[in-house]
Design a protein around this motif. Structure first.
Motif, PDB file in Angstrom:
ATOM      1  N   THR A  32      15.511   5.771 -11.163  1.00  0.00           N
ATOM      2  CA  THR A  32      15.969   5.851  -9.767  1.00  0.00           C
ATOM      3  C   THR A  32      16.603   4.539  -9.326  1.00  0.00           C
ATOM      4  O   THR A  32      17.666   4.532  -8.691  1.00  0.00           O
ATOM      5  CB  THR A  32      14.785   6.218  -8.844  1.00  0.00           C
ATOM      6  OG1 THR A  32      14.247   7.471  -9.283  1.00  0.00           O
ATOM      7  CG2 THR A  32      15.231   6.323  -7.401  1.00  0.00           C
ATOM      8  N   ARG A  33      15.978   3.405  -9.677  1.00  0.00           N
ATOM      9  CA  ARG A  33      16.562   2.096  -9.335  1.00  0.00           C
ATOM     10  C   ARG A  33      17.917   1.913 -10.012  1.00  0.00           C
ATOM     11  O   ARG A  33      18.867   1.427  -9.393  1.00  0.00           O
ATOM     12  CB  ARG A  33      15.615   0.963  -9.771  1.00  0.00           C
ATOM     13  CG  ARG A  33      14.447   0.747  -8.837  1.00  0.00           C
ATOM     14  CD  ARG A  33      13.697  -0.534  -9.163  1.00  0.00           C
ATOM     15  NE  ARG A  33      13.253  -0.644 -10.536  1.00  0.00           N
ATOM     16  CZ  ARG A  33      12.094  -0.163 -11.004  1.00  0.00           C
ATOM     17  NH1 ARG A  33      11.270   0.468 -10.199  1.00  0.00           N
ATOM     18  NH2 ARG A  33      11.766  -0.333 -12.272  1.00  0.00           N
ATOM     19  N   THR A  34      18.019   2.316 -11.271  1.00  0.00           N
ATOM     20  CA  THR A  34      19.282   2.166 -12.007  1.00  0.00           C
ATOM     21  C   THR A  34      20.350   3.071 -11.408  1.00  0.00           C
ATOM     22  O   THR A  34      21.504   2.650 -11.260  1.00  0.00           O
ATOM     23  CB  THR A  34      19.076   2.472 -13.497  1.00  0.00           C
ATOM     24  OG1 THR A  34      18.083   1.590 -14.010  1.00  0.00           O
ATOM     25  CG2 THR A  34      20.362   2.290 -14.280  1.00  0.00           C
ATOM     26  N   ARG A  35      19.998   4.284 -11.060  1.00  0.00           N
ATOM     27  CA  ARG A  35      20.974   5.195 -10.438  1.00  0.00           C
ATOM     28  C   ARG A  35      21.478   4.618  -9.111  1.00  0.00           C
ATOM     29  O   ARG A  35      22.655   4.758  -8.783  1.00  0.00           O
ATOM     30  CB  ARG A  35      20.361   6.570 -10.230  1.00  0.00           C
ATOM     31  CG  ARG A  35      20.246   7.367 -11.500  1.00  0.00           C
ATOM     32  CD  ARG A  35      19.568   8.695 -11.296  1.00  0.00           C
ATOM     33  NE  ARG A  35      19.638   9.495 -12.513  1.00  0.00           N
ATOM     34  CZ  ARG A  35      18.800  10.485 -12.784  1.00  0.00           C
ATOM     35  NH1 ARG A  35      17.841  10.815 -11.930  1.00  0.00           N
ATOM     36  NH2 ARG A  35      18.927  11.158 -13.916  1.00  0.00           N
ATOM     37  N   THR A  36      20.591   3.966  -8.367  1.00  0.00           N
ATOM     38  CA  THR A  36      21.001   3.329  -7.116  1.00  0.00           C
ATOM     39  C   THR A  36      21.981   2.197  -7.396  1.00  0.00           C
ATOM     40  O   THR A  36      22.993   2.057  -6.712  1.00  0.00           O
ATOM     41  CB  THR A  36      19.767   2.805  -6.355  1.00  0.00           C
ATOM     42  OG1 THR A  36      18.892   3.905  -6.099  1.00  0.00           O
ATOM     43  CG2 THR A  36      20.160   2.155  -5.046  1.00  0.00           C
ATOM     44  N   LEU A  37      21.684   1.388  -8.418  1.00  0.00           N
ATOM     45  CA  LEU A  37      22.602   0.296  -8.787  1.00  0.00           C
ATOM     46  C   LEU A  37      23.964   0.844  -9.198  1.00  0.00           C
ATOM     47  O   LEU A  37      24.996   0.317  -8.793  1.00  0.00           O
ATOM     48  CB  LEU A  37      22.012  -0.526  -9.935  1.00  0.00           C
ATOM     49  CG  LEU A  37      20.863  -1.458  -9.614  1.00  0.00           C
ATOM     50  CD1 LEU A  37      20.294  -2.067 -10.904  1.00  0.00           C
ATOM     51  CD2 LEU A  37      21.320  -2.561  -8.676  1.00  0.00           C
ATOM     52  N   SER A  39      25.330   3.664  -8.348  1.00  0.00           N
ATOM     53  CA  SER A  39      26.028   4.266  -7.205  1.00  0.00           C
ATOM     54  C   SER A  39      26.704   3.215  -6.328  1.00  0.00           C
ATOM     55  O   SER A  39      27.632   3.530  -5.578  1.00  0.00           O
ATOM     56  CB  SER A  39      25.068   5.109  -6.366  1.00  0.00           C
ATOM     57  OG  SER A  39      24.154   4.287  -5.678  1.00  0.00           O
ATOM     58  N   GLN A  40      26.267   1.968  -6.413  1.00  0.00           N
ATOM     59  CA  GLN A  40      26.865   0.894  -5.629  1.00  0.00           C
ATOM     60  C   GLN A  40      28.133   0.337  -6.278  1.00  0.00           C
ATOM     61  O   GLN A  40      28.853  -0.433  -5.649  1.00  0.00           O
ATOM     62  CB  GLN A  40      25.854  -0.235  -5.422  1.00  0.00           C
ATOM     63  CG  GLN A  40      24.669   0.186  -4.583  1.00  0.00           C
ATOM     64  CD  GLN A  40      23.548  -0.831  -4.598  1.00  0.00           C
ATOM     65  OE1 GLN A  40      23.614  -1.839  -5.291  1.00  0.00           O
ATOM     66  NE2 GLN A  40      22.504  -0.562  -3.841  1.00  0.00           N
TER      67      GLN A  40
END
Length: 191
Positions: A32-37, A39-40
């Motif tokens: 989830t943290r990697t997907r957030t990164l 997406s930025q």
């Protein structure tokens, strides 16, 4: 006779339960943290040029799971290399399985293009392309795309631009030789 199978069955169930627990407690939050990164990052990182993807798949011998696993492990835990090697290997094997189960090929490509350039001051494909060539990834020549793919694979190195271009040319030559050519479409009636 039935008791012979209960021990191995219990061990198998315990291993599966441990994997599910590890997946929920450690892997899913990191994913989830990697997907957030990811997406930025710009859209050109999340959807890299087709040639870059083809070269990435070619250089990883058709399987991006190992590289995406290393990127995901690094982005999830920057101090990952400080752990004992046996612990790292067990974690790597587990994460490789979970990356293959929970991510698609396009998501792995986006993760690698967005976060894979750890050796560069900029981490994403777009930033590295802008810094090195002053262009967006979609505007790069075949050689420039190959240079970025090779830079991604080589990681930190002491190659100058000419040496990197030579490596990229060799990569393109090897890629072109191994890629099957489509026969030219026939024009007119066939005999």
């Amino acid at each position: 006779m039935r008791t012979i199978f209960l021990g191995p069955l219990a061990l198998l169930l315990a291993l599966c339960g441990g994997l599910v627990a590890y997946d929920r407690l450690y892997f899913q939050p990191a994913l989830t943290r990697t997907r957030t990164l990811v997406s930025q990052h710009p859209a050109s990182d999340r959807s890299p040029p087709q040639l870059f993807v083809q070269l990435l798949i070619f250089t990883t011998h058709g399987d991006t799971v190992p590289y995406a696993t290393r990127v995901l492990m690094t982005s999830g835990d920057p101090d990952d290399n400080a752990k004992p090697i046996q612990m790292w290997q067990a974690r790597y094997v587990t994460w490789s399985l979970l990356v293959a189960l929970h991510t698609s090929e396009s998501e792995r490509n986006a993760t690698i293009a967005s976060l894979g350039f750890r050796a560069e001051p900029e981490h994403g494909l777009t930033d590295v392309a802008q810094h090195r060539f002053g262009k967006e990834p979609g505007q790069l020549s075949r050689l420039q795309v190959a240079m970025l793919a090779k830079l991604l694979v080589l990681g930190p190195n002491d190659l100058n631009e000419a040496q990197l271009a030579n490596h990229a040319t060799l990569l393109l030559d090897t890629f072109d030789q191994s890629t099957p050519r489509r026969p030219a479409a026939r024009r007119g009636p066939t005999p």
